[in-house]
Write a protein that holds these residues in place. Structure first.
Motif, PDB file in Angstrom:
ATOM      1  N   TYR A  64      -1.782 -16.643   9.882  1.00  0.00           N
ATOM      2  CA  TYR A  64      -0.647 -16.601   9.562  1.00  0.00           C
ATOM      3  C   TYR A  64       0.452 -15.831  10.403  1.00  0.00           C
ATOM      4  O   TYR A  64      -0.189 -14.954  11.144  1.00  0.00           O
ATOM      5  CB  TYR A  64      -0.167 -15.891   7.988  1.00  0.00           C
ATOM      6  CG  TYR A  64      -0.269 -16.874   7.018  1.00  0.00           C
ATOM      7  CD1 TYR A  64      -1.162 -18.043   7.095  1.00  0.00           C
ATOM      8  CD2 TYR A  64       0.017 -16.635   5.563  1.00  0.00           C
ATOM      9  CE1 TYR A  64      -1.647 -18.934   6.017  1.00  0.00           C
ATOM     10  CE2 TYR A  64      -0.407 -17.456   4.556  1.00  0.00           C
ATOM     11  CZ  TYR A  64      -0.915 -18.715   4.718  1.00  0.00           C
ATOM     12  OH  TYR A  64      -1.160 -19.413   3.703  1.00  0.00           O
ATOM     13  N   GLU A  65       1.755 -16.400  10.767  1.00  0.00           N
ATOM     14  CA  GLU A  65       2.391 -15.904  11.788  1.00  0.00           C
ATOM     15  C   GLU A  65       3.504 -14.472  11.306  1.00  0.00           C
ATOM     16  O   GLU A  65       4.194 -14.417  12.183  1.00  0.00           O
ATOM     17  CB  GLU A  65       3.115 -17.177  12.244  1.00  0.00           C
ATOM     18  CG  GLU A  65       4.303 -17.599  11.179  1.00  0.00           C
ATOM     19  CD  GLU A  65       4.003 -18.501  10.245  1.00  0.00           C
ATOM     20  OE1 GLU A  65       4.886 -19.044   9.016  1.00  0.00           O
ATOM     21  OE2 GLU A  65       2.767 -18.738   9.891  1.00  0.00           O
ATOM     22  N   ASN A  66       3.417 -14.392  10.081  1.00  0.00           N
ATOM     23  CA  ASN A  66       4.241 -13.278   9.663  1.00  0.00           C
ATOM     24  C   ASN A  66       4.322 -11.699  10.628  1.00  0.00           C
ATOM     25  O   ASN A  66       5.304 -11.294  10.748  1.00  0.00           O
ATOM     26  CB  ASN A  66       4.167 -12.771   8.281  1.00  0.00           C
ATOM     27  CG  ASN A  66       2.696 -12.827   8.075  1.00  0.00           C
ATOM     28  OD1 ASN A  66       1.866 -12.330   8.461  1.00  0.00           O
ATOM     29  ND2 ASN A  66       2.379 -12.889   6.471  1.00  0.00           N
ATOM     30  N   ALA A  67       3.025 -11.393  11.025  1.00  0.00           N
ATOM     31  CA  ALA A  67       2.879 -10.301  11.737  1.00  0.00           C
ATOM     32  C   ALA A  67       1.383 -10.116  12.216  1.00  0.00           C
ATOM     33  O   ALA A  67       0.484 -10.566  11.368  1.00  0.00           O
ATOM     34  CB  ALA A  67       3.545  -8.996  11.254  1.00  0.00           C
ATOM     35  N   ASP A  68       1.089  -9.585  13.153  1.00  0.00           N
ATOM     36  CA  ASP A  68      -0.280  -9.222  13.404  1.00  0.00           C
ATOM     37  C   ASP A  68      -0.501  -8.110  14.174  1.00  0.00           C
ATOM     38  O   ASP A  68       0.358  -7.604  14.902  1.00  0.00           O
ATOM     39  CB  ASP A  68      -0.996 -10.850  13.924  1.00  0.00           C
ATOM     40  CG  ASP A  68      -0.891 -10.882  15.577  1.00  0.00           C
ATOM     41  OD1 ASP A  68      -1.199 -10.107  16.275  1.00  0.00           O
ATOM     42  OD2 ASP A  68      -0.024 -11.490  15.943  1.00  0.00           O
ATOM     43  N   LEU A  69      -1.921  -7.686  13.999  1.00  0.00           N
ATOM     44  CA  LEU A  69      -2.237  -6.416  14.837  1.00  0.00           C
ATOM     45  C   LEU A  69      -3.729  -6.742  15.161  1.00  0.00           C
ATOM     46  O   LEU A  69      -4.536  -7.046  14.338  1.00  0.00           O
ATOM     47  CB  LEU A  69      -2.261  -5.030  13.918  1.00  0.00           C
ATOM     48  CG  LEU A  69      -1.694  -3.874  14.498  1.00  0.00           C
ATOM     49  CD1 LEU A  69      -0.547  -3.917  15.085  1.00  0.00           C
ATOM     50  CD2 LEU A  69      -1.779  -2.785  13.457  1.00  0.00           C
ATOM     51  N   ALA A  70      -4.034  -6.860  16.752  1.00  0.00           N
ATOM     52  CA  ALA A  70      -5.338  -6.981  17.155  1.00  0.00           C
ATOM     53  C   ALA A  70      -5.893  -8.194  16.528  1.00  0.00           C
ATOM     54  O   ALA A  70      -7.213  -8.389  16.425  1.00  0.00           O
ATOM     55  CB  ALA A  70      -6.136  -6.050  16.923  1.00  0.00           C
ATOM     56  N   GLY A  71      -4.922  -9.407  16.340  1.00  0.00           N
ATOM     57  CA  GLY A  71      -5.453 -10.689  15.772  1.00  0.00           C
ATOM     58  C   GLY A  71      -5.334 -10.829  14.492  1.00  0.00           C
ATOM     59  O   GLY A  71      -5.874 -12.000  13.769  1.00  0.00           O
TER      60      GLY A  71
END
Length: 420
Positions: A64-71
């Motif tokens: 999902y594109e809302n936010a990511d951290l290290a994938g």
């Protein structure tokens, strides 16, 4: 864009505190929101949750594109705490054998595939119950597992629309508005967790498990609440009312000089307290046009204009302070940033950071459930895809390295995928 907030490390649970669901084994075939929300609650209180994922991308929310951290996306991290990930390609017979082995050792299975998928794999309740009669098997779907709509796929906003729930959200002069967060999904996950715990209690008395089912459409209809019940009683279709139910002028959003706030004076006593103790305008509670809730609703435009003119003369903080001192229900209308940095959030220890194997640390929104004797387990971040495949096969199923290698060669874990 605001910088990522700095969060405190989590304070560990008390040493030796008992664990509510210690020893409970859950095999989790769910993905996206409703199912993972259910199994995360079980995992938070000590159940061993083994999350089965497709090796080709895993749970849809991972990307999902809302936010990511290290994938890892915010959606996935927020819904899969304290779980172990096993990557299995269920189209491969050997992978289905592994799934059946895990189910044979499980207390609970949770799945939210489309209708017929688990049966096609030979993993539906009818196929596995005879080998594990104490199994509690929970199916989560949009419209149930039986009946004319069982094959229909469905999603949170669709069931919001079809159940009547969405028709009540928004303003009278505008179109229906979906609830922003996936409230039906989350409520369905909570209800599924309740159903599972009820079935486990019944198992203790009756000595056997059962199939339990929760459908998004059913939950959405239930969440129309007393508005739905009112329709059944009087036949009147509830219309949208924005921020003021029944048009009440004493409930809703008002603007101070520097920002908005919400008040909720739902009865005569609270309205009188507002206008006399906070606003020093007893005339706004006197006379037949303002004396009762029904009368205030009939005269809402005039009353609302009077209230708005008064509130626009002072700062929000001053109004909130006065209303709290008078015990009038009111609160700041906050953005997420304001709410997450509020004194209430800090005092309730709602937000911390926890360790993550690749990101170093990730934020964590603490579970809202608090048990004094059996607190939540110390949280472990959502797993990497297939992170625990080999560990689970070795420790839970007793497979040796040679057997695991043979399964890998057969494609049970996906093409050239190594589990940790």
């Amino acid at each position: 864009m605001s910088a990522r907030p700095q969060l405190p490390d989590r304070v560990p649970r008390a040493k030796g505190a008992p664990v509510a669901l210690d020893g409970l084994k859950v095999v989790d075939f769910t993905r996206v929101v409703a199912g993972p929300a259910c199994t995360q609650t079980l995992a938070d209180f000590g159940a061993e949750v083994i999350k089965i994922e497709n090796p080709d991308g895993g749970d849809d929310t991972r990307s999902y594109e809302n936010a990511d951290l290290a994938g890892e996306s915010a959606a996935f991290v927020s819904l899969n705490r304290n779980k172990r990930s096993v990557a299995l390609d269920l189209t491969v017979p050997e992978a289905r054998d592994i799934a059946r082995d895990l189910i044979g050792r499980a207390d609970v299975v949770v799945e939210n595939f489309s209708a017929g998928v688990m049966a096609r794999f030979g993993l539906d309740y009818a196929s596995v119950a005879s080998t594990n009669p104490r199994l509690v098997y929970c199916s989560i779907s949009a419209y149930g597992r039986e009946g004319p709509f069982a094959a229909r796929s469905g999603f949170d906003p669709i069931t919001q629309a079809e159940s009547g729930f969405m028709s009540m959200n928004g303003f009278p002069e505008g179109p229906p508005v979906r609830a922003g967060p996936p409230v039906i999904d989350i409520a369905t996950g909570m209800s599924a967790c309740n159903a599972i715990l009820l079935a486990l209690l019944a198992r203790d008395r009756l000595g056997r498990g059962q199939h339990v089912e929760v459908a998004l459409f059913d939950i959405a209809m239930a969440m129309t609440g007393f508005y739905g019940m009112a329709y059944l009683m009087n036949g009147v279709n509830q219309s949208r009312f924005g921020n003021s139910p029944n048009g009440s002028a004493s409930i809703g959003i008002y603007d101070a000089v520097d920002g908005p706030f919400y008040i909720a004076c739902a009865n005569d006593r609270l309205h009188r307290r507002l206008v006399t103790e906070v606003l020093a305008r007893p005339d706004l509670a006197a006379g037949p046009e303002y004396a009762s809730r029904r009368a205030r609703t009939a005269n809402k435009d005039r009353l609302r204009a009077s209230l708005a003119a008064i509130f626009a003369q002072d700062l929000r903080e001053n109004w909130i302070t006065k209303m709290k001192a008078a015990n009038v229900p009111a609160g700041y209308l906050r953005t997420i940033e304001e709410a997450f940095n509020s004194r209430e959030a800090r005092a309730r220890h709602r937000l911390v950071q926890i360790a993550h194997p690749t990101a170093g640390s990730v934020p964590n929104i603490e579970t809202p459930l608090q048990l004094g004797l059996t607190p939540v387990v110390d949280p472990v971040a959502a797993p990497l895809l297939g992170e625990h495949t080999k560990t689970v096969l070795r420790k839970t199923l007793g497979y040796d390295d040679a057997r695991i290698a043979t399964l890998a060669e057969a494609g049970a874990f996906g093409v050239k995928r190594d589990g940790g």
